[in-house]
Design an enzyme around this catalytic site. Sequence first.
Site, PDB file in Angstrom:
ATOM      1  N   HIS A 278     -24.069 -17.179  18.504  1.00 38.09           N
ATOM      2  CA  HIS A 278     -23.176 -17.132  19.654  1.00 38.09           C
ATOM      3  C   HIS A 278     -22.088 -16.084  19.444  1.00 38.09           C
ATOM      4  O   HIS A 278     -21.965 -15.486  18.371  1.00 38.09           O
ATOM      5  CB  HIS A 278     -22.558 -18.508  19.965  1.00 38.09           C
TER       6      HIS A 278
ATOM      7  N   CYS B 168     -15.867 -15.478  15.026  1.00 32.78           N
ATOM      8  CA  CYS B 168     -16.699 -15.929  16.149  1.00 32.78           C
ATOM      9  C   CYS B 168     -16.627 -14.963  17.333  1.00 32.78           C
ATOM     10  O   CYS B 168     -17.393 -15.089  18.278  1.00 32.78           O
ATOM     11  CB  CYS B 168     -16.327 -17.351  16.576  1.00 32.78           C
TER      12      CYS B 168
ATOM     13  N   HIS C 243     -23.246 -13.856  15.849  1.00 33.74           N
ATOM     14  CA  HIS C 243     -23.394 -14.353  14.470  1.00 33.74           C
ATOM     15  C   HIS C 243     -24.026 -15.727  14.573  1.00 33.74           C
ATOM     16  O   HIS C 243     -23.993 -16.361  15.634  1.00 33.74           O
ATOM     17  CB  HIS C 243     -22.032 -14.444  13.778  1.00 33.74           C
TER      18      HIS C 243
ATOM     19  N   HIS D  12     -24.950 -19.828  13.328  1.00 36.74           N
ATOM     20  CA  HIS D  12     -24.453 -21.052  12.705  1.00 36.74           C
ATOM     21  C   HIS D  12     -25.636 -21.958  12.391  1.00 36.74           C
ATOM     22  O   HIS D  12     -26.630 -21.982  13.131  1.00 36.74           O
ATOM     23  CB  HIS D  12     -23.507 -21.815  13.646  1.00 36.74           C
TER      24      HIS D  12
ATOM     25  N   ASP E  16     -32.861 -23.992  19.227  1.00 33.30           N
ATOM     26  CA  ASP E  16     -33.111 -23.470  17.880  1.00 33.30           C
ATOM     27  C   ASP E  16     -33.511 -21.995  17.935  1.00 33.30           C
ATOM     28  O   ASP E  16     -34.384 -21.606  18.714  1.00 33.30           O
ATOM     29  CB  ASP E  16     -34.219 -24.289  17.205  1.00 33.30           C
ATOM     30  N   HIS E  17     -32.847 -21.196  17.092  1.00 36.00           N
ATOM     31  CA  HIS E  17     -33.097 -19.752  16.988  1.00 36.00           C
ATOM     32  C   HIS E  17     -32.829 -19.021  18.310  1.00 36.00           C
ATOM     33  O   HIS E  17     -33.434 -17.973  18.563  1.00 36.00           O
ATOM     34  CB  HIS E  17     -34.516 -19.464  16.471  1.00 36.00           C
TER      35      HIS E  17
ATOM     36  N   GLU F  34     -20.594 -27.479  13.190  1.00 39.73           N
ATOM     37  CA  GLU F  34     -20.774 -26.025  13.311  1.00 39.73           C
ATOM     38  C   GLU F  34     -20.730 -25.383  11.923  1.00 39.73           C
ATOM     39  O   GLU F  34     -21.433 -24.420  11.642  1.00 39.73           O
ATOM     40  CB  GLU F  34     -19.664 -25.465  14.196  1.00 39.73           C
TER      41      GLU F  34
HETATM   42 NI    NI Z   1     -19.101 -18.995  15.583  1.00 44.98          NI
END
Ligand code: NI
Length: 135
Positions: free
Chosen positions: A14, A33, A39, A41, A79-80, A124
Site C-alpha cells: 500500500h 508508508c 511497500h 506488509h 493477498d499479494h 500491520e
Molecule cells: Ni505501510
Amino acid sequence: MVYLTRKEHFNAAHRLYVAHWPDEQNEAVFGPCANTNFHGHNFDLYVTVKGEPDPDTGFILNAKELGRLMREHIVARFDHKNLNLDVDDFADRQPSTENFVKVIWKRLAPHLPPGTLFRVRLFETENIYADYFGD
Ligand code: NI
C-alpha cells in the site's frame, strides 16, 4: 459466553498519502508508508467469534470452517495485492490498518451466523494492530 479466535496470514502492498498535500507533509505524517513506489506488509489477521459451545460438538463455530471463510473472502481477495491499485475497497479511503479492519468486517460478517462475529484484529507490524468490533 466463549470467544474463539482464528488466525490467517497474507501480504499486501500500500501507500498512504493525501494527493493534495506536498511530499514533505505526506512524509512527515505517514513516514515510510508514504513511499511513492509503495511497500509491503505482512498482515496477521485474527478473527474472533462469540457464542456458547454447541452441546454435541463443543464448538461455537467450526474453526476449520472459520479459516476457510477467512481465506475465501479475505485472503484470496487481498493477498499479494496492491491495496491502492488492485482492489476497489479503498477507492474512497486510505488503505490504513484502521480502515482495513472495517473493510474485512463488512466482507466477512455476511458469511457468518448472525451475531457471532465479535472482533476483527489486524496486525500491520509486530508492534501495530487495529481492532474493530462492528460499531
Ligand atoms: Ni505501510
